[in-house]
Design a protein around this motif. Structure first.
Motif, mmCIF file in Angstrom:
data_model
loop_
_atom_site.group_PDB
_atom_site.id
_atom_site.type_symbol
_atom_site.label_atom_id
_atom_site.label_comp_id
_atom_site.label_asym_id
_atom_site.label_seq_id
_atom_site.Cartn_x
_atom_site.Cartn_y
_atom_site.Cartn_z
ATOM 1 N N ILE A 85 -44.451 -79.265 -71.360
ATOM 2 C CA ILE A 85 -43.948 -77.932 -71.703
ATOM 3 C C ILE A 85 -45.073 -77.018 -72.171
ATOM 4 C CG2 ILE A 85 -42.513 -76.665 -73.369
ATOM 5 C CD1 ILE A 85 -40.549 -79.066 -73.216
ATOM 6 N N THR A 86 -45.972 -77.530 -72.975
ATOM 7 C CA THR A 86 -47.003 -76.682 -73.589
ATOM 8 C C THR A 86 -48.290 -76.604 -72.772
ATOM 9 O OG1 THR A 86 -47.815 -78.518 -74.937
ATOM 10 C CG2 THR A 86 -46.159 -77.056 -75.922
ATOM 11 N N ASP A 87 -48.376 -77.297 -71.660
ATOM 12 C CA ASP A 87 -49.588 -77.269 -70.842
ATOM 13 C C ASP A 87 -49.699 -75.924 -70.141
ATOM 14 O OD1 ASP A 87 -51.852 -77.835 -69.436
ATOM 15 O OD2 ASP A 87 -50.863 -79.166 -67.997
ATOM 16 N N THR A 88 -50.677 -75.135 -70.549
ATOM 17 C CA THR A 88 -50.877 -73.813 -69.954
ATOM 18 C C THR A 88 -52.089 -73.780 -69.032
ATOM 19 O OG1 THR A 88 -52.143 -73.132 -71.893
ATOM 20 C CG2 THR A 88 -49.798 -72.600 -71.887
ATOM 21 N N ASP A 95 -46.800 -74.452 -63.250
ATOM 22 C CA ASP A 95 -46.507 -74.509 -64.666
ATOM 23 C C ASP A 95 -45.017 -74.302 -64.924
ATOM 24 O OD1 ASP A 95 -47.000 -74.675 -67.353
ATOM 25 O OD2 ASP A 95 -47.664 -72.608 -67.542
ATOM 26 N N TYR A 99 -42.550 -77.113 -66.444
ATOM 27 C CA TYR A 99 -42.097 -76.958 -67.819
ATOM 28 C C TYR A 99 -40.605 -76.660 -67.916
ATOM 29 C CZ TYR A 99 -41.557 -71.991 -69.252
ATOM 30 O OH TYR A 99 -41.118 -70.714 -69.476
ATOM 31 N N GLU A 136 -47.669 -71.472 -76.422
ATOM 32 C CA GLU A 136 -47.180 -72.841 -76.616
ATOM 33 C C GLU A 136 -45.994 -72.861 -77.569
ATOM 34 O OE1 GLU A 136 -50.736 -74.704 -78.012
ATOM 35 O OE2 GLU A 136 -51.308 -75.356 -76.008
ATOM 36 N N ARG A 139 -42.876 -71.572 -75.883
ATOM 37 C CA ARG A 139 -42.296 -72.573 -74.980
ATOM 38 C C ARG A 139 -41.535 -73.637 -75.764
ATOM 39 N NH1 ARG A 139 -45.765 -73.513 -69.806
ATOM 40 N NH2 ARG A 139 -46.422 -71.396 -69.397
ATOM 41 N N SER A 143 -37.544 -74.475 -75.644
ATOM 42 C CA SER A 143 -36.990 -75.826 -75.555
ATOM 43 C C SER A 143 -36.015 -76.095 -76.690
ATOM 44 C CB SER A 143 -38.125 -76.844 -75.574
ATOM 45 O OG SER A 143 -37.623 -78.140 -75.502
#
Length: 180
Positions: A85-88, A95, A99, A136, A139, A143
């Motif tokens: 989810i937080t991988d940018t 992405d 996510y 992040e 996001r 969630s």
């Protein structure tokens, strides 16, 4: 590549936990072996650069969650999903594809383990040490919102208290951030 190290660590910990130091333990439970293979395949798929392959990895994790597989550890699975989810670092198309799927699976995991999932999401969203960037945190907030919506009336008791206290703490510190 950013998921490779946590995924490998998680996979090895699961193997050690399942084996219990004795190979006959795994042979006695063939369903666990199949779940372990499914988990390995999911980890390999999540490390792919192709969005459809990543989606298949997320689908495999979702299936393991739905059948309450003992192979999955709630904490490490949630950490893995949060890293997706937080991988940018990926391109925006990949992405969003990954996510949004991970957010849906966090909701599925919360339906099985609401207290631990909500507690972890609130802690990550609060980000008391301020290690996460705004994107992040947004996001993670998305969630958390989706999870609360999915839980609906099942969000009661201590789980609701954890959520309420965490959100009030975040709102209360809005103007007083230490590291800003």
């Amino acid at each position: 590549s950013t998921l490779s190290k946590p995924a490998t660590t998680s996979s090895m910990l699961l193997e050690i936990h399942l084996a219990g130091g004795d190979e006959t333990t795994i042979k006695a439970v063939p369903a666990h072996i199949q779940d372990l293979e499914t988990h390995r395949q999911a980890m390999a798929n999540l490390n792919s650069d192709l969005p459809p392959v990543q989606a298949e990895g997320l689908s495999l994790i979702s299936k393991l969650i739905m059948k309450s597989s003992p192979v999955l550890d709630v904490g490490s699975t949630l950490t893995l999903l949060l890293s997706v989810i937080t991988d940018t670092s990926k391109t925006s198309a990949n992405d969003e594809y990954a996510y949004l799927g991970a957010i849906k699976i966090v909701g599925t995991l919360a339906s099985r383990h609401p207290r631990s999932v909500i507690k972890t999401l609130v802690e990550e969203y609060a980000d008391r040490r301020e290690h996460r960037g705004l994107d992040e945190r947004l996001r993670i907030g998305e969630s958390l919102l989706r999870t609360v919506q999915d839980l609906g009336e099942a969000l009661v008791g201590e789980t609701a208290k954890i959520l309420g206290e965490g959100i009030v703490a975040v709102a209360g510190r809005r103007g007083n951030k230490k590291y800003t």
